[in-house]
Design a protein around this motif. Structure first.
Motif, PDB file in Angstrom:
ATOM      1  N   MET A  39       4.790   1.459   9.507  1.00 44.37           N
ATOM      2  CA  MET A  39       4.018   1.675   8.281  1.00 44.37           C
ATOM      3  C   MET A  39       2.590   2.117   8.576  1.00 44.37           C
ATOM      4  SD  MET A  39       5.415  -1.288   5.669  1.00 44.37           S
ATOM      5  CE  MET A  39       5.098  -2.671   6.764  1.00 44.37           C
ATOM      6  N   THR A  40       1.986   1.603   9.651  1.00 45.20           N
ATOM      7  CA  THR A  40       0.636   2.060   9.977  1.00 45.20           C
ATOM      8  C   THR A  40       0.634   3.527  10.375  1.00 45.20           C
ATOM      9  OG1 THR A  40       0.927   1.169  12.219  1.00 45.20           O
ATOM     10  CG2 THR A  40      -0.256  -0.189  10.635  1.00 45.20           C
ATOM     11  N   ARG A  41       1.676   3.984  11.035  1.00 41.60           N
ATOM     12  CA  ARG A  41       1.758   5.413  11.367  1.00 41.60           C
ATOM     13  C   ARG A  41       1.833   6.252  10.097  1.00 41.60           C
ATOM     14  NH1 ARG A  41       5.017   3.431  15.596  1.00 41.60           N
ATOM     15  NH2 ARG A  41       6.930   3.787  14.415  1.00 41.60           N
ATOM     16  N   ARG A  42       2.572   5.778   9.111  1.00 43.53           N
ATOM     17  CA  ARG A  42       2.667   6.523   7.847  1.00 43.53           C
ATOM     18  C   ARG A  42       1.328   6.547   7.119  1.00 43.53           C
ATOM     19  NH1 ARG A  42       8.453   4.920   4.986  1.00 43.53           N
ATOM     20  NH2 ARG A  42       9.809   5.559   6.710  1.00 43.53           N
ATOM     21  N   LEU A  43       0.660   5.407   7.070  1.00 50.51           N
ATOM     22  CA  LEU A  43      -0.632   5.363   6.392  1.00 50.51           C
ATOM     23  C   LEU A  43      -1.701   6.138   7.127  1.00 50.51           C
ATOM     24  CD1 LEU A  43      -0.600   1.598   5.333  1.00 50.51           C
ATOM     25  CD2 LEU A  43      -0.537   3.565   3.792  1.00 50.51           C
ATOM     26  N   ALA A  44      -1.615   6.183   8.456  1.00 49.81           N
ATOM     27  CA  ALA A  44      -2.633   6.890   9.242  1.00 49.81           C
ATOM     28  C   ALA A  44      -2.548   8.396   9.074  1.00 49.81           C
ATOM     29  CB  ALA A  44      -2.490   6.528  10.718  1.00 49.81           C
ATOM     30  N   ARG A  45      -1.415   8.913   8.642  1.00 47.40           N
ATOM     31  CA  ARG A  45      -1.280  10.359   8.466  1.00 47.40           C
ATOM     32  C   ARG A  45      -2.148  10.886   7.347  1.00 47.40           C
ATOM     33  NH1 ARG A  45       4.753   9.493   8.575  1.00 47.40           N
ATOM     34  NH2 ARG A  45       5.362   9.542  10.765  1.00 47.40           N
TER      35      ARG A  45
ATOM     36  N   ARG B  22       0.826  -1.208   0.000  1.00 53.25           N
ATOM     37  CA  ARG B  22       0.000   0.000   0.000  1.00 53.25           C
ATOM     38  C   ARG B  22       0.859   1.256   0.000  1.00 53.25           C
ATOM     39  NH1 ARG B  22      -4.917  -0.184   4.226  1.00 53.25           N
ATOM     40  NH2 ARG B  22      -4.995   1.970   3.446  1.00 53.25           N
ATOM     41  N   LEU B  23       1.940   1.232   0.761  1.00 51.00           N
ATOM     42  CA  LEU B  23       2.830   2.395   0.786  1.00 51.00           C
ATOM     43  C   LEU B  23       3.538   2.579  -0.545  1.00 51.00           C
ATOM     44  CD1 LEU B  23       4.402   2.237   4.359  1.00 51.00           C
ATOM     45  CD2 LEU B  23       3.019   4.084   3.414  1.00 51.00           C
ATOM     46  N   ARG B  24       3.919   1.500  -1.184  1.00 51.00           N
ATOM     47  CA  ARG B  24       4.560   1.616  -2.494  1.00 51.00           C
ATOM     48  C   ARG B  24       3.605   2.213  -3.517  1.00 51.00           C
ATOM     49  NH1 ARG B  24       9.145  -0.700  -4.141  1.00 51.00           N
ATOM     50  NH2 ARG B  24       8.267  -0.930  -6.231  1.00 51.00           N
ATOM     51  N   VAL B  25       2.375   1.747  -3.517  1.00 57.99           N
ATOM     52  CA  VAL B  25       1.392   2.274  -4.475  1.00 57.99           C
ATOM     53  C   VAL B  25       1.096   3.738  -4.175  1.00 57.99           C
ATOM     54  CG1 VAL B  25      -0.994   2.063  -5.260  1.00 57.99           C
ATOM     55  CG2 VAL B  25       0.394   0.014  -4.937  1.00 57.99           C
ATOM     56  N   ARG B  26       1.003   4.081  -2.891  1.00 59.09           N
ATOM     57  CA  ARG B  26       0.733   5.477  -2.534  1.00 59.09           C
ATOM     58  C   ARG B  26       1.867   6.396  -2.958  1.00 59.09           C
ATOM     59  NH1 ARG B  26       0.337   7.767   3.545  1.00 59.09           N
ATOM     60  NH2 ARG B  26       2.574   7.847   3.168  1.00 59.09           N
TER      61      ARG B  26
END
Length: 286
Positions: A279-285, A112-116
């Motif tokens: 990674m959840t902290r990054r996605l939660a932002r 998910r982070l790569r796609v984002r």
């Protein structure tokens, strides 16, 4: 460890008003993080046709307890009283290790982070390195070793990351295993999980026959990034600094600064959990 403040847990079912979550700023999941993680958890056994009783404790509280152990580096039996019993928390941790849950969650978050970030889900290049950490007395002698270069008795973590530093593969061995020997298993696992990877960077610890073997057997081109000749002290080398930064992210979690787990797969799961929290902290932002 910072003091806790007690707040109602929104993840607890309405029929369990006594369940409350302790909020520890460095480890507890926020509402945004829980919204990211909850759909990725495996369904309870009693809802999949396999029988069994409903789970007694809410999963958010269980995850908070596991993240508390990984972040704070405490023993399982030292969990604060506001968390579920240590035997329950550890039992779920072990059950999910055996089922591969931690790695599946980790890989889904990484994709998910790569796609984002505008990248393709499948990487084409990776960076490999290893890190030796001392082992506690809970690690049996058969699973530890002596690293003469680092003068450390412990275990060695071999990881592969992509160019942004997120983890692609991890393997834990005794510290006495040389990087070039462990790299055969690490690169084979990397090839098995990512058929699109074609190029791998490594430092001077991966010379010799490994390069020819990787090219002929795995179709991987391994490039060695060596130190500047004649230079002394610390050097920031291209590509290699990325994997060193990943080790720094992992070592922020005290459970990872030293090897405590008596099984390599448990240690690998703790590393996955540390990266899940990041990674959840990054996605939660967002």
């Amino acid at each position: 460890m910072p003091s806790s403040s007690i707040a109602p847990c929104p993840a607890c079912p309405p029929c369990s008003p006594g369940h409350r979550c302790a909020v520890y700023p460095s480890s507890s999941l926020t509402d945004a993080q829980w919204a990211v993680l909850e759909p990725m958890l495996p369904p309870p056994g009693n809802t999949t046709g396999r029988g069994g009783r409903p789970e007694k404790y809410c999963r958010r509280l269980i995850l908070d307890a596991i993240l508390y152990v990984v972040r704070g580096g405490i023993a399982w039996r030292q969990l604060p009283v506001e968390f579920p019993p240590a035997s329950t928390v550890y039992g779920i941790f072990v059950r999910w290790v055996r089922a591969g849950v931690w790695q599946r969650i980790h890989d889904a978050l990484r994709d998910r982070l790569r796609v984002r970030a505008g990248r393709d889900r499948c990487p084409t290049a990776a960076i490999v390195d290893s890190q030796t950490v001392p082992a506690a007395d809970t690690v049996p002698g058969s699973r530890r070793g002596w690293d003469g270069g680092k003068r450390t008795n412990g275990v060695k973590r071999h990881i592969a990351v992509y160019v942004n530093g997120l983890l692609l593969a991890v393997m834990v061995t005794a510290a006495s295993i040389q990087d070039r020997d462990a790299a055969h298993r690490l690169l084979a696992g990397l090839r098995g999980g990512f058929s699109t990877v074609r190029l791998v960077w490594g430092d001077g610890g991966y010379p010799g026959r490994l390069l020819g073997w990787a090219k002929s057997v795995l179709a991987l081109q391994v490039e060695i990034i060596r130190r500047i000749p004649g230079a002394c002290g610390f050097q920031v080398r291209p590509r290699v600094w990325v994997v060193e930064r990943t080790f720094a992210w992992i070592n922020k979690h005290r459970r990872c600064a030293r090897a405590y787990e008596n099984r390599p797969d448990h240690h690998e799961a703790v590393i996955h959990i540390a990266m899940i929290g990041l990674m959840t902290r990054r996605l939660a932002r967002t």
